[in-house]
Design a protein around this motif. Structure first.
Motif, PDB file in Angstrom:
ATOM      1  N   UNK A 189       7.340  -3.671 -16.085  1.00 59.57           N
ATOM      2  CA  UNK A 189       6.982  -3.057 -14.809  1.00 59.57           C
ATOM      3  C   UNK A 189       5.523  -2.643 -14.730  1.00 59.57           C
ATOM      4  N   UNK A 190       4.670  -3.189 -15.566  1.00 55.00           N
ATOM      5  CA  UNK A 190       3.280  -2.751 -15.600  1.00 55.00           C
ATOM      6  C   UNK A 190       2.536  -2.942 -14.280  1.00 55.00           C
ATOM      7  N   UNK A 191       2.816  -3.959 -13.443  1.00 50.89           N
ATOM      8  CA  UNK A 191       2.077  -4.032 -12.165  1.00 50.89           C
ATOM      9  C   UNK A 191       2.361  -2.831 -11.264  1.00 50.89           C
ATOM     10  N   UNK A 192       3.614  -2.382 -11.256  1.00 46.21           N
ATOM     11  CA  UNK A 192       3.947  -1.212 -10.447  1.00 46.21           C
ATOM     12  C   UNK A 192       3.324   0.050 -11.037  1.00 46.21           C
ATOM     13  N   UNK A 193       3.302   0.155 -12.358  1.00 42.81           N
ATOM     14  CA  UNK A 193       2.710   1.330 -13.009  1.00 42.81           C
ATOM     15  C   UNK A 193       1.206   1.386 -12.757  1.00 42.81           C
ATOM     16  N   UNK A 194       0.549   0.240 -12.800  1.00 41.13           N
ATOM     17  CA  UNK A 194      -0.893   0.203 -12.522  1.00 41.13           C
ATOM     18  C   UNK A 194      -1.165   0.572 -11.069  1.00 41.13           C
ATOM     19  N   UNK A 195      -0.332   0.107 -10.153  1.00 39.51           N
ATOM     20  CA  UNK A 195      -0.505   0.448  -8.743  1.00 39.51           C
ATOM     21  C   UNK A 195      -0.360   1.947  -8.535  1.00 39.51           C
ATOM     22  N   UNK A 196       0.637   2.564  -9.165  1.00 37.13           N
ATOM     23  CA  UNK A 196       0.805   4.011  -9.037  1.00 37.13           C
ATOM     24  C   UNK A 196      -0.366   4.769  -9.649  1.00 37.13           C
ATOM     25  N   UNK A 221       0.805  -1.218   0.000  1.00 35.32           N
ATOM     26  CA  UNK A 221       0.000   0.000   0.000  1.00 35.32           C
ATOM     27  C   UNK A 221       0.841   1.272   0.000  1.00 35.32           C
ATOM     28  N   UNK A 222       2.144   1.143  -0.043  1.00 34.28           N
ATOM     29  CA  UNK A 222       3.033   2.300  -0.042  1.00 34.28           C
ATOM     30  C   UNK A 222       3.413   2.656  -1.477  1.00 34.28           C
ATOM     31  N   UNK A 223       2.981   3.823  -1.976  1.00 30.11           N
ATOM     32  CA  UNK A 223       3.295   4.181  -3.361  1.00 30.11           C
ATOM     33  C   UNK A 223       4.792   4.378  -3.605  1.00 30.11           C
ATOM     34  N   UNK A 224       5.528   4.761  -2.584  1.00 32.58           N
ATOM     35  CA  UNK A 224       6.960   4.972  -2.748  1.00 32.58           C
ATOM     36  C   UNK A 224       7.676   3.677  -3.126  1.00 32.58           C
ATOM     37  N   UNK A 225       7.191   2.569  -2.635  1.00 32.86           N
ATOM     38  CA  UNK A 225       7.782   1.264  -2.971  1.00 32.86           C
ATOM     39  C   UNK A 225       7.692   1.006  -4.472  1.00 32.86           C
ATOM     40  N   UNK A 226       6.540   1.282  -5.043  1.00 31.43           N
ATOM     41  CA  UNK A 226       6.339   1.052  -6.475  1.00 31.43           C
ATOM     42  C   UNK A 226       7.159   2.038  -7.304  1.00 31.43           C
ATOM     43  N   UNK A 227       7.206   3.282  -6.868  1.00 30.02           N
ATOM     44  CA  UNK A 227       7.967   4.301  -7.594  1.00 30.02           C
ATOM     45  C   UNK A 227       9.456   3.957  -7.613  1.00 30.02           C
ATOM     46  N   UNK A 228       9.990   3.572  -6.479  1.00 22.79           N
ATOM     47  CA  UNK A 228      11.412   3.234  -6.396  1.00 22.79           C
ATOM     48  C   UNK A 228      11.715   1.985  -7.215  1.00 22.79           C
ATOM     49  N   UNK A 229      10.815   1.025  -7.223  1.00 24.10           N
ATOM     50  CA  UNK A 229      11.032  -0.193  -8.021  1.00 24.10           C
ATOM     51  C   UNK A 229      11.093   0.145  -9.507  1.00 24.10           C
ATOM     52  N   UNK A 230      10.195   1.022  -9.969  1.00 22.77           N
ATOM     53  CA  UNK A 230      10.207   1.437 -11.369  1.00 22.77           C
ATOM     54  C   UNK A 230      11.467   2.222 -11.680  1.00 22.77           C
ATOM     55  N   UNK A 231      11.790   3.164 -10.828  1.00 27.06           N
ATOM     56  CA  UNK A 231      12.967   4.003 -11.053  1.00 27.06           C
ATOM     57  C   UNK A 231      14.246   3.182 -11.081  1.00 27.06           C
ATOM     58  N   UNK A 232      14.398   2.269 -10.139  1.00 30.10           N
ATOM     59  CA  UNK A 232      15.597   1.439 -10.078  1.00 30.10           C
ATOM     60  C   UNK A 232      15.719   0.549 -11.310  1.00 30.10           C
ATOM     61  N   UNK A 233      14.599  -0.016 -11.742  1.00 26.20           N
ATOM     62  CA  UNK A 233      14.641  -0.910 -12.902  1.00 26.20           C
ATOM     63  C   UNK A 233      14.972  -0.155 -14.182  1.00 26.20           C
ATOM     64  N   UNK A 234      14.442   1.057 -14.331  1.00 29.71           N
ATOM     65  CA  UNK A 234      14.698   1.826 -15.549  1.00 29.71           C
ATOM     66  C   UNK A 234      16.122   2.365 -15.574  1.00 29.71           C
ATOM     67  N   UNK A 235      16.549   2.967 -14.481  1.00 29.15           N
ATOM     68  CA  UNK A 235      17.857   3.622 -14.455  1.00 29.15           C
ATOM     69  C   UNK A 235      19.001   2.616 -14.383  1.00 29.15           C
ATOM     70  N   UNK A 236      18.911   1.663 -13.499  1.00 31.24           N
ATOM     71  CA  UNK A 236      20.036   0.754 -13.288  1.00 31.24           C
ATOM     72  C   UNK A 236      20.036  -0.443 -14.234  1.00 31.24           C
TER      73      UNK A 236
END
Length: 61
Positions: A34-41, A11-26
């Motif tokens: 990453x669509x499950x995280x994008x849908x959650x956000x 239920x923490x949006x920051x978790x999903x945002x960081x997961x997307x950011x880390x996967x894209x950048x690193x």
């Protein structure tokens, strides 16, 4: 970490945002993976928008 907190982290949006950011950048992964995280956000944003609209309408009246 206790299991209850692990489940509450969903239920923490920051978790999903960081997961997307880390996967894209690193890792260079696209949003197709990453669509499950994008849908959650998007769901968090939609709920927050409706709550904000209702509070604003209540404040105007």
């Amino acid at each position: 970490m206790p299991m209850i907190f692990k489940h509450l982290l969903i239920l923490n949006p920051l978790r999903h945002y960081v997961a997307i950011l880390r996967a894209i950048v690193l890792k260079g992964i696209g949003l197709g993976v990453l669509w499950p995280h994008a849908i959650a956000l998007a769901l968090f944003a939609t709920v927050l928008l409706f709550v904000s609209i209702n509070r604003f309408r209540h404040q105007l009246s």
